[in-house]
Design a protein around this motif. Structure first.
Motif, PDB file in Angstrom:
ATOM      1  N   GLU A 140       0.839  -1.200   0.000  1.00 39.03           N
ATOM      2  CA  GLU A 140       0.000   0.000   0.000  1.00 39.03           C
ATOM      3  C   GLU A 140       0.871   1.247   0.000  1.00 39.03           C
ATOM      4  O   GLU A 140       1.839   1.339   0.765  1.00 39.03           O
ATOM      5  CB  GLU A 140      -0.914   0.009   1.219  1.00 39.03           C
ATOM      6  N   ARG A 141       0.511   2.202  -0.841  1.00 40.76           N
ATOM      7  CA  ARG A 141       1.237   3.482  -0.865  1.00 40.76           C
ATOM      8  C   ARG A 141       0.698   4.384   0.227  1.00 40.76           C
ATOM      9  O   ARG A 141      -0.517   4.513   0.381  1.00 40.76           O
ATOM     10  CB  ARG A 141       1.004   4.200  -2.202  1.00 40.76           C
ATOM     11  N   ASP A 142       1.600   5.028   0.921  1.00 37.89           N
ATOM     12  CA  ASP A 142       1.198   6.041   1.886  1.00 37.89           C
ATOM     13  C   ASP A 142       0.608   7.224   1.100  1.00 37.89           C
ATOM     14  O   ASP A 142       1.196   7.656   0.105  1.00 37.89           O
ATOM     15  CB  ASP A 142       2.433   6.482   2.684  1.00 37.89           C
ATOM     16  N   LEU A 199      -5.932   7.258 -14.898  1.00 42.21           N
ATOM     17  CA  LEU A 199      -7.348   6.924 -14.733  1.00 42.21           C
ATOM     18  C   LEU A 199      -7.790   7.090 -13.291  1.00 42.21           C
ATOM     19  O   LEU A 199      -8.861   6.634 -12.902  1.00 42.21           O
ATOM     20  CB  LEU A 199      -7.627   5.496 -15.243  1.00 42.21           C
ATOM     21  N   GLY A 200      -6.943   7.742 -12.479  1.00 44.58           N
ATOM     22  CA  GLY A 200      -7.283   7.935 -11.068  1.00 44.58           C
ATOM     23  C   GLY A 200      -6.746   6.787 -10.232  1.00 44.58           C
ATOM     24  O   GLY A 200      -5.767   6.142 -10.610  1.00 44.58           O
ATOM     25  N   ASP A 201      -7.390   6.545  -9.109  1.00 43.90           N
ATOM     26  CA  ASP A 201      -6.958   5.478  -8.205  1.00 43.90           C
ATOM     27  C   ASP A 201      -7.619   4.168  -8.643  1.00 43.90           C
ATOM     28  O   ASP A 201      -8.828   4.004  -8.522  1.00 43.90           O
ATOM     29  CB  ASP A 201      -7.364   5.820  -6.762  1.00 43.90           C
ATOM     30  N   PHE A 202      -6.809   3.270  -9.163  1.00 44.33           N
ATOM     31  CA  PHE A 202      -7.363   2.054  -9.769  1.00 44.33           C
ATOM     32  C   PHE A 202      -8.162   1.241  -8.756  1.00 44.33           C
ATOM     33  O   PHE A 202      -9.265   0.773  -9.040  1.00 44.33           O
ATOM     34  CB  PHE A 202      -6.233   1.197 -10.346  1.00 44.33           C
ATOM     35  N   GLY A 203      -7.585   1.040  -7.564  1.00 40.80           N
ATOM     36  CA  GLY A 203      -8.272   0.228  -6.549  1.00 40.80           C
ATOM     37  C   GLY A 203      -9.623   0.817  -6.187  1.00 40.80           C
ATOM     38  O   GLY A 203     -10.629   0.106  -6.087  1.00 40.80           O
ATOM     39  N   ASP A 204      -9.682   2.121  -6.019  1.00 44.69           N
ATOM     40  CA  ASP A 204     -10.948   2.773  -5.676  1.00 44.69           C
ATOM     41  C   ASP A 204     -11.971   2.616  -6.791  1.00 44.69           C
ATOM     42  O   ASP A 204     -13.156   2.387  -6.545  1.00 44.69           O
ATOM     43  CB  ASP A 204     -10.715   4.265  -5.384  1.00 44.69           C
ATOM     44  N   ARG A 249       1.288  14.544  -6.595  1.00 47.28           N
ATOM     45  CA  ARG A 249       0.867  13.518  -5.629  1.00 47.28           C
ATOM     46  C   ARG A 249       1.222  12.111  -6.106  1.00 47.28           C
ATOM     47  O   ARG A 249       0.757  11.127  -5.568  1.00 47.28           O
ATOM     48  CB  ARG A 249      -0.629  13.638  -5.360  1.00 47.28           C
ATOM     49  N   LYS A 250       2.035  12.069  -7.165  1.00 45.84           N
ATOM     50  CA  LYS A 250       2.516  10.787  -7.717  1.00 45.84           C
ATOM     51  C   LYS A 250       1.397   9.964  -8.338  1.00 45.84           C
ATOM     52  O   LYS A 250       1.423   8.728  -8.333  1.00 45.84           O
ATOM     53  CB  LYS A 250       3.278   9.946  -6.673  1.00 45.84           C
ATOM     54  N   TYR A 251       0.379  10.646  -8.857  1.00 46.51           N
ATOM     55  CA  TYR A 251      -0.639   9.981  -9.668  1.00 46.51           C
ATOM     56  C   TYR A 251      -0.263  10.137 -11.138  1.00 46.51           C
ATOM     57  O   TYR A 251       0.331  11.144 -11.542  1.00 46.51           O
ATOM     58  CB  TYR A 251      -2.029  10.572  -9.403  1.00 46.51           C
ATOM     59  N   ILE A 252      -0.641   9.118 -11.921  1.00 50.83           N
ATOM     60  CA  ILE A 252      -0.274   9.111 -13.335  1.00 50.83           C
ATOM     61  C   ILE A 252      -1.190  10.047 -14.124  1.00 50.83           C
ATOM     62  O   ILE A 252      -2.408  10.045 -13.930  1.00 50.83           O
ATOM     63  CB  ILE A 252      -0.353   7.671 -13.906  1.00 50.83           C
ATOM     64  N   LEU A 253      -0.578  10.833 -15.025  1.00 50.85           N
ATOM     65  CA  LEU A 253      -1.322  11.723 -15.926  1.00 50.85           C
ATOM     66  C   LEU A 253      -1.133  11.277 -17.377  1.00 50.85           C
ATOM     67  O   LEU A 253      -0.001  10.990 -17.763  1.00 50.85           O
ATOM     68  CB  LEU A 253      -0.803  13.162 -15.787  1.00 50.85           C
ATOM     69  N   PRO A 295      -2.125  -3.149 -11.905  1.00 42.19           N
ATOM     70  CA  PRO A 295      -2.542  -2.305 -13.030  1.00 42.19           C
ATOM     71  C   PRO A 295      -1.778  -0.993 -13.180  1.00 42.19           C
ATOM     72  O   PRO A 295      -1.679  -0.486 -14.282  1.00 42.19           O
ATOM     73  CB  PRO A 295      -4.024  -2.039 -12.742  1.00 42.19           C
ATOM     74  N   MET A 296      -1.266  -0.420 -12.066  1.00 36.75           N
ATOM     75  CA  MET A 296      -0.650   0.906 -12.166  1.00 36.75           C
ATOM     76  C   MET A 296       0.830   0.845 -11.799  1.00 36.75           C
ATOM     77  O   MET A 296       1.196   0.373 -10.715  1.00 36.75           O
ATOM     78  CB  MET A 296      -1.350   1.904 -11.229  1.00 36.75           C
ATOM     79  N   LEU A 297       1.686   1.330 -12.691  1.00 36.53           N
ATOM     80  CA  LEU A 297       3.119   1.451 -12.414  1.00 36.53           C
ATOM     81  C   LEU A 297       3.409   2.950 -12.383  1.00 36.53           C
ATOM     82  O   LEU A 297       3.545   3.581 -13.424  1.00 36.53           O
ATOM     83  CB  LEU A 297       3.919   0.749 -13.518  1.00 36.53           C
ATOM     84  N   ALA A 298       3.420   3.521 -11.193  1.00 36.69           N
ATOM     85  CA  ALA A 298       3.540   4.984 -11.065  1.00 36.69           C
ATOM     86  C   ALA A 298       4.983   5.350 -10.729  1.00 36.69           C
ATOM     87  O   ALA A 298       5.809   5.530 -11.630  1.00 36.69           O
ATOM     88  CB  ALA A 298       2.540   5.496 -10.029  1.00 36.69           C
ATOM     89  N   THR A 299       5.328   5.447  -9.437  1.00 39.05           N
ATOM     90  CA  THR A 299       6.739   5.689  -9.092  1.00 39.05           C
ATOM     91  C   THR A 299       7.569   4.426  -9.294  1.00 39.05           C
ATOM     92  O   THR A 299       8.797   4.484  -9.367  1.00 39.05           O
ATOM     93  CB  THR A 299       6.886   6.097  -7.612  1.00 39.05           C
TER      94      THR A 299
HETATM   95  N1  URA Z   1      -1.974   4.252  -8.107  1.00 46.11           N
HETATM   96  C1  URA Z   1      -3.152   4.452  -8.750  1.00 46.11           C
HETATM   97  O1  URA Z   1      -4.127   3.720  -8.497  1.00 46.11           O
HETATM   98  N2  URA Z   1      -3.217   5.430  -9.670  1.00 46.11           N
HETATM   99  C2  URA Z   1      -2.180   6.231  -9.964  1.00 46.11           C
HETATM  100  O2  URA Z   1      -2.310   7.110 -10.820  1.00 46.11           O
HETATM  101  C3  URA Z   1      -0.965   6.023  -9.275  1.00 46.11           C
HETATM  102  C4  URA Z   1      -0.891   5.018  -8.359  1.00 46.11           C
END
Ligand code: URA
Ligand code: PRP
Length: 208
Positions: free
Chosen positions: A103-105, A197-202, A190-194, A131-135
């Protein structure tokens, strides 16, 4: 970017991404489309699996045939990776399954491990699905855990990747092959991908 990276090139993958990115897409369709695009990714990632020749009988005559000759392990990173698991199991019913909870803080975007249960990995091909490879922090944690058990190779399947995450994985685990449906532009502060698609888990679980 000259990386150990394959970006899916298929109209169905592009359509799936349109649906996943659209903020109006609810969890029901989001789950379905996640499974569809994972099937495409898994097929692409496993195109060079080993096979062996065997003899079979068709209704008309004996024939040579090829069957898979590799033991596979799939490891979803909880929780969002669970949305990709079924598609891999459908394609490879004898696959063994491990689970890594990461889990990401929310503030620092640093990933930490809260659960780990791996089957035998030594000498096997591991499909790591997230699904998401961000940092790349979560993927690198998972790769460290898996490679400590000496797999034959690790294939990382993600749906959206950021250049920062691809770079991190390539630098730390150059042998890990990354397969993604999209390579996006960048991370926000905030280290979200642009555009992402937002927060995949949510979005997958309706916990927005
Ligand atoms: N995790 C997500 O679910 N979305 C992002 O954009 C980055 C990390
Ligand atoms: C998301 C996603 C990845 C991670 C990617 O999980 O599923 O695991 O973020 O970000 P990174 O490359 O910067 O590590 P998250 O931590 O939000 O947990 P969740 O799947 O339980 O929602």
């Amino acid at each position: 970017m000259n990386a150990n990276l394959t970006v899916l090139d298929h109209p169905l993958a592009r359509q799936a991404l349109a649906e996943l990115r659209d903020k109006e897409t609810g969890p029901e369709v989001f789950r379905l489309v996640t499974r569809q695009v994972t099937t495409l990714l898994a097929i692409e990632a496993t195109r060079d699996l080993c096979t062996r020749t065997c003899r079979i009988e068709t209704p008309l005559e004996p024939a040579e045939a090829e069957v898979l000759d590799e033991r596979l392990v799939v490891v979803p990173i909880l929780r969002a990776g669970l949305g990709m698991l079924d598609s891999v199991v459908q394609l490879f019913p004898s696959v063994t399954v491990g689970y890594l909870g990461l889990e990401r803080d929310e503030e620092t975007a640093q990933a930490s491990v809260y659960y780990s249960k791996l089957p035998i990995v030594r000498g096997r091909t591991v499909l790591l699905v997230d699904p998401m490879l961000a940092t790349g922090g979560s993927a690198c944690h998972a790769l460290a855990d898996i490679t400590a058990h000496d797999p034959a190779r690790v294939l990382l399947l993600c749906i959206v990747a950021a250049p920062e995450g691809v770079r991190a994985v390539n630098e730390q685990f150059p042998a890990a092959a990354i397969f993604t449906a999209a390579l996006d532009r960048e991370l926000n502060d905030r280290k979200y991908i642009l555009p992402g698609l937002g927060d995949f888990g949510d979005r997958l679980y309706g916990t927005l």
